[in-house]
Design an enzyme around this catalytic site. Sequence first.
Site, PDB file in Angstrom:
ATOM      1  N   HIS A  62     -35.752 -27.882   7.387  1.00 11.81           N
ATOM      2  CA  HIS A  62     -36.660 -26.740   7.491  1.00 11.81           C
ATOM      3  C   HIS A  62     -37.461 -26.743   8.798  1.00 11.81           C
ATOM      4  CE1 HIS A  62     -36.025 -26.496   2.963  1.00 11.81           C
ATOM      5  NE2 HIS A  62     -35.458 -25.458   3.498  1.00 11.81           N
ATOM      6  N   ASP A  86     -35.438 -20.745  -1.293  1.00 15.14           N
ATOM      7  CA  ASP A  86     -36.293 -21.862  -1.721  1.00 15.14           C
ATOM      8  C   ASP A  86     -37.658 -21.793  -1.045  1.00 15.14           C
ATOM      9  OD1 ASP A  86     -35.958 -23.452   0.902  1.00 15.14           O
ATOM     10  OD2 ASP A  86     -33.890 -23.200   0.235  1.00 15.14           O
ATOM     11  N   GLU A 105     -33.312 -12.565   0.454  1.00 16.59           N
ATOM     12  CA  GLU A 105     -32.548 -13.494  -0.392  1.00 16.59           C
ATOM     13  C   GLU A 105     -31.798 -12.666  -1.434  1.00 16.59           C
ATOM     14  OE1 GLU A 105     -31.889 -17.069  -1.152  1.00 16.59           O
ATOM     15  OE2 GLU A 105     -30.718 -15.875  -2.558  1.00 16.59           O
ATOM     16  N   ASP A 136     -28.794  -8.050  -0.095  1.00 14.29           N
ATOM     17  CA  ASP A 136     -27.797  -8.693   0.758  1.00 14.29           C
ATOM     18  C   ASP A 136     -28.246  -8.628   2.224  1.00 14.29           C
ATOM     19  OD1 ASP A 136     -25.584  -9.464   2.183  1.00 14.29           O
ATOM     20  OD2 ASP A 136     -24.161  -8.294   0.994  1.00 14.29           O
ATOM     21  N   GLY A 137     -28.337  -9.797   2.854  1.00 18.49           N
ATOM     22  CA  GLY A 137     -28.795  -9.869   4.240  1.00 18.49           C
ATOM     23  C   GLY A 137     -27.865  -9.155   5.205  1.00 18.49           C
ATOM     24  N   ASP A 153     -30.516 -18.870   7.032  1.00 14.88           N
ATOM     25  CA  ASP A 153     -30.700 -20.077   6.207  1.00 14.88           C
ATOM     26  C   ASP A 153     -29.825 -19.892   4.971  1.00 14.88           C
ATOM     27  OD1 ASP A 153     -31.616 -22.226   4.774  1.00 14.88           O
ATOM     28  OD2 ASP A 153     -33.687 -21.529   4.620  1.00 14.88           O
ATOM     29  N   THR A 155     -26.230 -20.354   2.380  1.00 14.30           N
ATOM     30  CA  THR A 155     -25.290 -21.284   1.765  1.00 14.30           C
ATOM     31  C   THR A 155     -24.059 -21.390   2.667  1.00 14.30           C
ATOM     32  OG1 THR A 155     -24.774 -19.323   0.443  1.00 14.30           O
ATOM     33  CG2 THR A 155     -25.896 -21.084  -0.675  1.00 14.30           C
ATOM     34  N   ASP A 156     -23.128 -22.264   2.291  1.00 17.63           N
ATOM     35  CA  ASP A 156     -21.884 -22.418   3.052  1.00 17.63           C
ATOM     36  C   ASP A 156     -21.120 -21.089   3.032  1.00 17.63           C
ATOM     37  OD1 ASP A 156     -22.664 -25.048   3.216  1.00 17.63           O
ATOM     38  OD2 ASP A 156     -21.414 -25.706   1.536  1.00 17.63           O
TER      39      ASP A 156
END
Length: 274
Positions: A62, A86, A105, A136-137, A153, A155-156
């Site tokens: 972070h 998070d 997010e 959705d970004g 930032d 997820t895979d």
Amino acid sequence: MELWFSEYQTKNTKLSFRVKEVLYTKQSKFQNISVIETEDFGRVLALDDTVMLTTKDEFVYHEMISHVPLLTHGNASRVLVIGGGDGGTIREILKHPVKEAHLVEIDREVIETSKEYFPSVSCGLSDPRVKIFCEDGIEFVKKNKGYDIVIIDSTDPIGPAVGLFSEEFYKDVFLALNENGIMVAQTETPILFGDLIKRIYNDMSSVFHYTNLYSAVIPTYPGAFWTFTMGSKTINPISHETSVEPFFKTKYYNKKLHRSYFILPPFVKDIISE
Ligand code: SAM
């Protein structure tokens, strides 16, 4: 009885944590969300059995995904985070004198879970400078502009995150950025995923004037040696002397090391230059 949580980092390699207690597990619309108390790494947030953060080492990720671009820019006022439910990246951004921090997010349940189980990570989410969008970004950046920094930032590159690792998306981020804008994405480990890193590097290079990788050591991510890729419109992060001294305490980021984070080991240089 011994209880272990394992992440398949690849088909053939697992990272396992001895479990003290499984605190929460739920299938959201997008993914399985679990919170596990472990012996050595504290509390773990896992999405689809993949470690997102542990309370022991989350500070590295972070701090590095936030302070490196913000201090390279030096004067960021509006910042956008895509993913990051998070709240750890937002927590670090708020240490800078920013006016607005937007979080996009896709999965509201990740935010709710973090608020409940990770108060030390999600603590910035209720700050008045923060605005949260649960969408959705990929679509969000097409409609929203005027950011100094955009941080991916995510997820895979699986499921809803696939499009966050594409040239089309980087083009939209470029257009969403102000004149001296900078984007940063978490870009996995060169130990295992060199092809992916090369593709991301090439795609970002075709959009941004400057594209640079920097790295950090994150013990609970695959390969432990983690990269971030920065795309910058006008500021060259390699020759640029960061003018702003962090006036807050850090645990991993160090201004004296700022430029050295961009110095790559030869095998990583080879991956992106081949
Ligand atoms: N630090 C983490 C890592 O690298 O493992 C990332 C953590 S953060 C929890 C990742 C978030 O990205 C997830 O909560 C996921 O729901 C979100 N996400 C994935 N695809 C997205 C998209 N297209 N738009 C917005 N958020 C997305």
